[in-house]
Design an enzyme around this catalytic site. Sequence first.
Site, mmCIF file in Angstrom:
data_model
loop_
_atom_site.group_PDB
_atom_site.id
_atom_site.type_symbol
_atom_site.label_atom_id
_atom_site.label_comp_id
_atom_site.label_asym_id
_atom_site.label_seq_id
_atom_site.Cartn_x
_atom_site.Cartn_y
_atom_site.Cartn_z
ATOM 1 N N LYS A 37 0.692 -1.074 -0.099
ATOM 2 C CA LYS A 37 -0.001 -0.045 0.181
ATOM 3 C C LYS A 37 0.551 1.194 0.038
ATOM 4 O O LYS A 37 1.942 1.283 0.456
ATOM 5 C CB LYS A 37 -1.093 -0.151 1.503
ATOM 6 C CG LYS A 37 -2.157 0.972 1.222
ATOM 7 C CD LYS A 37 -2.921 1.247 2.418
ATOM 8 C CE LYS A 37 -3.766 2.213 2.715
ATOM 9 N NZ LYS A 37 -4.161 1.871 4.235
ATOM 10 N N SER A 72 -9.234 1.945 3.141
ATOM 11 C CA SER A 72 -8.643 2.681 2.160
ATOM 12 C C SER A 72 -7.634 1.459 1.755
ATOM 13 O O SER A 72 -7.500 2.266 0.486
ATOM 14 C CB SER A 72 -7.672 3.458 3.165
ATOM 15 O OG SER A 72 -6.650 2.888 3.829
ATOM 16 N N SER A 129 -9.995 -0.580 7.420
ATOM 17 C CA SER A 129 -8.936 -0.643 5.947
ATOM 18 C C SER A 129 -8.267 -1.155 5.281
ATOM 19 O O SER A 129 -8.047 -1.462 4.197
ATOM 20 C CB SER A 129 -8.041 0.770 5.964
ATOM 21 O OG SER A 129 -8.369 2.252 5.759
#
Lengths: 486, 94
Positions: free
Chosen positions: A78, A153, A177
């Site tokens: 990420k 996210s 997330s």
Amino acid sequence: MEILNKTLTEIRESLQKKEIGVEELIKTCLQHIANTEPKINAFITLREEEELLEEARQLDRQGPDPNQPLWGIPLGIKDVLTTKNLRTTCGSKILENFVPVYDAFVVEKLKAAGAIILGKQNMDEFAMGSSTENSAFGPTKNPWDLSRVPGGSSGGSAASVAARQCFGAIGTDTGGSIRQPASFCGLVGLKPTYGRVSRYGLIAYGSSFDQAGPLTRSVQDAALLLEVIAGHDPKDSTSLNAPVPKYSQSITSLSATKFTFGLPKEYLGEGLDPEVEKVFQSTIKLIENLGGEIKEISLPHTQYAIATYYILVMAEASSNLARFDGVRYGVRNAEAKTLKELYELSRSQGFGDEVQRRIMLGTYVLSAGYYDAYYKKAAQVRRLLSEDFVQAWKECDFILAPVSPTPAFKLGSTINDPLKMYLMDIYTTSLNLAGLPGLSLPIGLSSDNLPIGAQIIGPKLSEEKLLALASKLEEALPKLPLPPLS
Amino acid sequence: MKITKEEVKQIATLARLKLPEEKVEIYQKQFSAILDYMEKLKEIDTKEVNPLYSPAELKNVFREDEVKKDLDREEILKNAPKTDGEFFIVPKII
């Protein structure tokens, strides 16, 4: 392409046995990424092909190393974790040119374990959002249905692993997330105990909540990745100095036959989509058939979790994101004449709407006159929410809960109503408030063929048992088909 | 919790953000709705409750105060929008 459908654990075995070379595997992944990326947009930055192939060739020359448990395995990261000499944007325009000079602790560990990092994956800007639509680099699409969000996210990481672009990814979870995108994309997602994984190099959003963890296609894979990234780090003062068990081994050796699941009555009421509830109820039956006991419990402060979470996380965000001032890194506005103007214009130009919204609300709840009414009050309720769990552990070993009230929603359906988006986090934020570990496990499909997940929540540092139990459930649950785009 | 336009502008100034006029109204409505929702917490009596600011609740994590070099100047300045090779450069302050 069949090779790409293997789990991380399976490809690891193929690599170790030299059934496939690292270079060949990387080439296959890159080809598949080239084919699928125009449809899902999971990566913000993909590393140069030649650089990746050179790294792969070097590993091939050296051969498998018993000290490198992730030898040759292609992973995604990420874009909130710093990677030395590899652009790290946090999904934000303000960091579009930021090239870190050091690796995050997690990244360092993965590299030392022999993993190959393919690139940096899309996310809601600064991890603020539940759909990956708040990215300055365009939204990611769900490989199960391209008209739907992958969750957020860590949506880029989830979509990428689900679409077979890589064999696993490291995301971060501040209020859900990792777990929510894992459930929207049919994956396993693990948010470890707060402090289990160092936050060094994790660009902070809510420092007392943020934790990095794996998104994978099996529980065994998640165990293996956690084993690599967990551990004490003197560079993170909140990092826990507790031994790291061999999760990937104890998963099979620990017997997970006698256990009691608590079912919070507050989680199964209004707002839960009937399709999610149906699949969830059948999972409860399955657990009972496996010999597990199911017990209704109460987490009485649940209705206050979202308000508490958002007050605290916005306050922390407003403080953490003060560092983006156009001076030391990031984009600077060219027209600013004074220092104050430089700050204001650089920040307003660099941050997206949701980030500005949270910074401002955080500033408000911390400002003189409102601090006690909002920030301190929320910290007190955080204590109560945390104690709800302490009480719960007297009655059960783990808690079983839905992850999200609905399966993946359509792109654009909540983006203009921030409060509506916040309310979707009802089942995920409580455990970040309390610092507990939680694992999202795929339990079935909706009638529209969208994945549905359930989460198993455990006491602090219970990952070893939690993974063993999740693995047992995974075995008993029906296996999800491949997503249409894979 | 009704937030006025002036309050939105004041919060933006505190947060070092500059809002275009058309956004002020949007934020005013959104902030009012969000803060209304947060009013919920007032229902609970927390007089005797000790605030929890971090789940780690670790106290005084000390280490030896040793001088160490992690990064050199070049690396530290590498991502700065404007430097003179030695310092970060900002508009004139005084």
